[in-house]
Design a protein around this motif. Structure first.
Motif, PDB file in Angstrom:
ATOM      1  N   PHE A  26       0.916  -1.065  -0.107  1.00 31.00           N
ATOM      2  CA  PHE A  26       0.008  -0.003   0.037  1.00 31.00           C
ATOM      3  C   PHE A  26       0.582   1.422  -0.036  1.00 31.00           C
ATOM      4  CE2 PHE A  26      -1.458   3.476   3.161  1.00 31.00           C
ATOM      5  CZ  PHE A  26      -2.364   3.986   2.212  1.00 31.00           C
ATOM      6  N   ILE A  27       1.753   1.209   0.940  1.00 31.02           N
ATOM      7  CA  ILE A  27       2.600   2.517   0.979  1.00 31.02           C
ATOM      8  C   ILE A  27       3.425   2.781  -0.032  1.00 31.02           C
ATOM      9  CG2 ILE A  27       4.748   1.744   2.397  1.00 31.02           C
ATOM     10  CD1 ILE A  27       2.522   4.839   3.084  1.00 31.02           C
ATOM     11  N   ASP A  28       3.935   1.635  -0.816  1.00 31.66           N
ATOM     12  CA  ASP A  28       4.551   2.096  -2.231  1.00 31.66           C
ATOM     13  C   ASP A  28       3.687   2.739  -3.162  1.00 31.66           C
ATOM     14  OD1 ASP A  28       6.853   1.712  -3.867  1.00 31.66           O
ATOM     15  OD2 ASP A  28       5.909  -0.301  -4.788  1.00 31.66           O
ATOM     16  N   TYR A  29       2.400   2.316  -3.161  1.00 30.23           N
ATOM     17  CA  TYR A  29       1.517   2.617  -4.204  1.00 30.23           C
ATOM     18  C   TYR A  29       1.105   3.895  -3.787  1.00 30.23           C
ATOM     19  CZ  TYR A  29      -2.819   3.249  -6.996  1.00 30.23           C
ATOM     20  OH  TYR A  29      -3.835   3.538  -7.782  1.00 30.23           O
ATOM     21  N   ALA A  30       0.515   4.396  -2.569  1.00 34.23           N
ATOM     22  CA  ALA A  30      -0.081   5.444  -2.214  1.00 34.23           C
ATOM     23  C   ALA A  30       1.141   6.587  -1.929  1.00 34.23           C
ATOM     24  CB  ALA A  30      -0.593   5.189  -0.895  1.00 34.23           C
ATOM     25  N   LEU A 227      11.644   6.497  -3.535  1.00 29.94           N
ATOM     26  CA  LEU A 227      12.201   5.417  -2.769  1.00 29.94           C
ATOM     27  C   LEU A 227      11.283   4.318  -2.377  1.00 29.94           C
ATOM     28  CD1 LEU A 227      13.874   7.861  -0.030  1.00 29.94           C
ATOM     29  CD2 LEU A 227      14.952   6.784  -2.006  1.00 29.94           C
ATOM     30  N   LYS A 228      11.607   3.184  -2.460  1.00 30.84           N
ATOM     31  CA  LYS A 228      10.959   2.012  -2.220  1.00 30.84           C
ATOM     32  C   LYS A 228      10.745   1.747  -0.753  1.00 30.84           C
ATOM     33  CE  LYS A 228       9.860   0.556  -6.576  1.00 30.84           C
ATOM     34  NZ  LYS A 228       8.527   0.548  -7.028  1.00 30.84           N
ATOM     35  N   PRO A 229       9.617   1.148  -0.050  1.00 30.88           N
ATOM     36  CA  PRO A 229       9.626   0.857   1.102  1.00 30.88           C
ATOM     37  C   PRO A 229      10.688  -0.152   1.382  1.00 30.88           C
ATOM     38  CG  PRO A 229       7.480   0.875   0.414  1.00 30.88           C
ATOM     39  CD  PRO A 229       8.506   1.218  -0.806  1.00 30.88           C
ATOM     40  N   ARG A 230      11.230  -0.149   2.573  1.00 30.92           N
ATOM     41  CA  ARG A 230      12.378  -1.248   2.860  1.00 30.92           C
ATOM     42  C   ARG A 230      12.212  -1.649   4.386  1.00 30.92           C
ATOM     43  NH1 ARG A 230      16.876  -1.093  -0.767  1.00 30.92           N
ATOM     44  NH2 ARG A 230      17.403  -2.957   0.428  1.00 30.92           N
ATOM     45  N   ASP A 231      12.503  -2.936   4.421  1.00 35.86           N
ATOM     46  CA  ASP A 231      12.892  -3.190   5.936  1.00 35.86           C
ATOM     47  C   ASP A 231      14.092  -2.600   6.305  1.00 35.86           C
ATOM     48  OD1 ASP A 231      10.672  -4.841   5.751  1.00 35.86           O
ATOM     49  OD2 ASP A 231      11.812  -6.867   5.631  1.00 35.86           O
ATOM     50  N   VAL A 232      14.154  -2.345   7.523  1.00 37.74           N
ATOM     51  CA  VAL A 232      15.275  -1.455   8.073  1.00 37.74           C
ATOM     52  C   VAL A 232      15.782  -2.377   9.440  1.00 37.74           C
ATOM     53  CG1 VAL A 232      16.063   0.378   9.356  1.00 37.74           C
ATOM     54  CG2 VAL A 232      14.524   0.681   7.358  1.00 37.74           C
TER      55      VAL A 232
END
Length: 447
Positions: A26-30, A227-232
């Protein structure tokens, strides 16, 4: 204070990761408020929600989208009130000005205007995507998304090299809004002598999108991090992404709505735009669209005096003002009150009051509502904690809560904590992400 229960010890890694993976999609699209609302509208329709224009009084699930930037949805019998989750879908960003394009010394650029509470320096030398809509004179709407895909060019606000930037100035003096000009290109259009680079950029936009220069005047175009969502973290316990504030709560609220079972009260969500600039305008929390929606529900259900019926409905309803709060950051411990700050992995944060200084501009939840919320969370085994936005006279801020409280809703702020709030890449604990969703769901069902 709170349950002091670490979520990682009570939930399985599998369920936390499953919810986190869906949220990352979702957060990548929105990337904008419009895209967030489009995403949620699709979910509601798939779940059987009908538009208010098609409401006959028989349907239990009803929704309305306001100007493509805000939304309200309700499920169940509203006669005993509604348990709402409200959140906002706008985020700090960089907008294009109405007349943005110019050329200087062989470079085409565009002028910008920052939106919301940003640290300007964080947006320089960052890959950005241009996302939004233009509306042509004919009324045709053109969707724009440049830099969203890996095979597309990104845009940049170039920073000054350190070799030429050695004066000892305040950060606010170094990074001026008028220096935030985005680079568009440097290739001249063959055969043109005046502004050939700008004209080549316009040719590309015309060929690809049918955009003319004047169309920028009637446009909502935003520069957002590409920027793509990433695990941190080495343990992948955090999610880094743009727009957690406050699309994360919007997502948790909608997912809770889709999965909650209405009991004595109906359940609902209201998603607002423009919270980051004071909830102004006709799509923010000071707008009247959600009241008009509720009046229409009441009218169709036989209430002739809808104003009195609406007042009664609001008095019976509860509003969870779902917004993020600060997360304790050990590197900046001096700005936090350790007794009153959210800590990573300990669940949803209850924020009794917002505001600044002597609670200026605050919305403060009444003790009775706070006690009821505590009881429901404890009874359902939900990890929760207390948070405020920094030490007294150090921090402060606001949410949509005060505007909804002014309308008569019994209102409380709660949500997950974030590190690097308002930065182009914010951090949230996956455990807090999931636990906040669970909190919204049980509170919707039982308040």
């Amino acid at each position: 204070m709170g349950t002091n229960e670490l979520v990682w010890k009570k939930r399985t890694r599998e369920e936390i990761e499953k919810f986190s993976d869906s949220y990352k999609q979702f957060i990548d699209y929105a990337k904008t408020e419009r895209l967030a609302i489009q995403y949620f509208e699709k979910l509601l329709i798939e779940d059987g929600y009908v538009h208010i224009d098609n409401y006959t009084g028989k349907e239990k699930k009803v929704f309305y989208v306001n100007r493509g930037k805000s939304l309200i949805a309700v499920n169940g019998d509203i006669s005993n009130g509604i348990n709402f989750v409200s959140a906002h879908v706008d985020a700090p960003r960089i907008d294009l000005r109405p007349c943005p394009l110019y050329e200087d010394s062989g470079i085409a650029l565009a002028k910008t205007h920052y939106y919301g509470g940003v640290k300007k320096y964080q947006w320089f030398s960052l890959p950005l995507a241009l996302v939004g809509v233009l509306v042509k004179e004919s009324g045709e709407k053109i969707d724009v998304c440049i830099g969203c895909n890996d095979d597309e060019p990104v845009l940049v606000l170039p920073d000054l090299l350190p070799h030429l930037d050695k004066e000892d100035k305040k950060v606010s003096e170094h990074f001026k809004a008028d220096k935030m000009n985005v680079v568009l290109g440097s290739i001249p259009l063959e055969g043109e002598e005046k502004e050939p680079v700008k004209k080549y950029i316009l040719k590309i936009l015309k060929d690809k999108y049918n955009i003319d220069e004047e169309d920028f005047i009637s446009a909502d175009l935003e520069l957002v991090p590409a920027l793509k969502p990433r695990d941190v973290g080495i343990d992948s316990s955090f999610i880094g992404a743009y727009g957690h504030d406050d699309r994360i709560c919007a997502y948790q609220g909608v997912k809770a709505l889709l999965n909650a079972q209405p009991n004595a009260k109906a359940v609902g969500v209201i998603l607002f735009d423009r919270e980051e600039i004071g909830s102004e305008g006709d799509s923010g929390a000071q707008a009247r669209f959600y009241r008009a929606f509720l009046r229409k529900l009441l009218l169709v259900n036989g209430h002739s005096d809808t104003e009195s019926a609406l007042d009664e409905l609001i008095n019976k309803s509860t509003m969870l003002s779902a917004d993020v709060t600060t997360l304790f950051d050990p590197s900046f411990s001096e700005v936090h009150d350790k007794l009153n700050v959210a800590k990573a992995g300990y669940g949803v944060a209850l924020v009794k009051y917002t505001g600044r200084g002597g609670k200026g501009g605050a919305s403060e939840a009444h003790a009775e509502l706070v006690g009821k919320v505590r009881n429901i969370l404890n009874k359902n085994g939900i990890s929760w904690q207390v948070s405020l936005l920094g030490k007294v006279d150090v921090g402060g801020g606001g949410t949509v809560a005060k505007f909804l409280a002014q309308e008569g809703f019994d209102t409380i702020d709660l949500g997950p904590g974030l590190m690097s709030m308002h930065a182009p890449f914010e951090l949230v604990s996956k455990a807090d992400l999931y636990e906040t969703y669970l909190a919204f769901k049980v509170l919707m069902e039982e308040l």
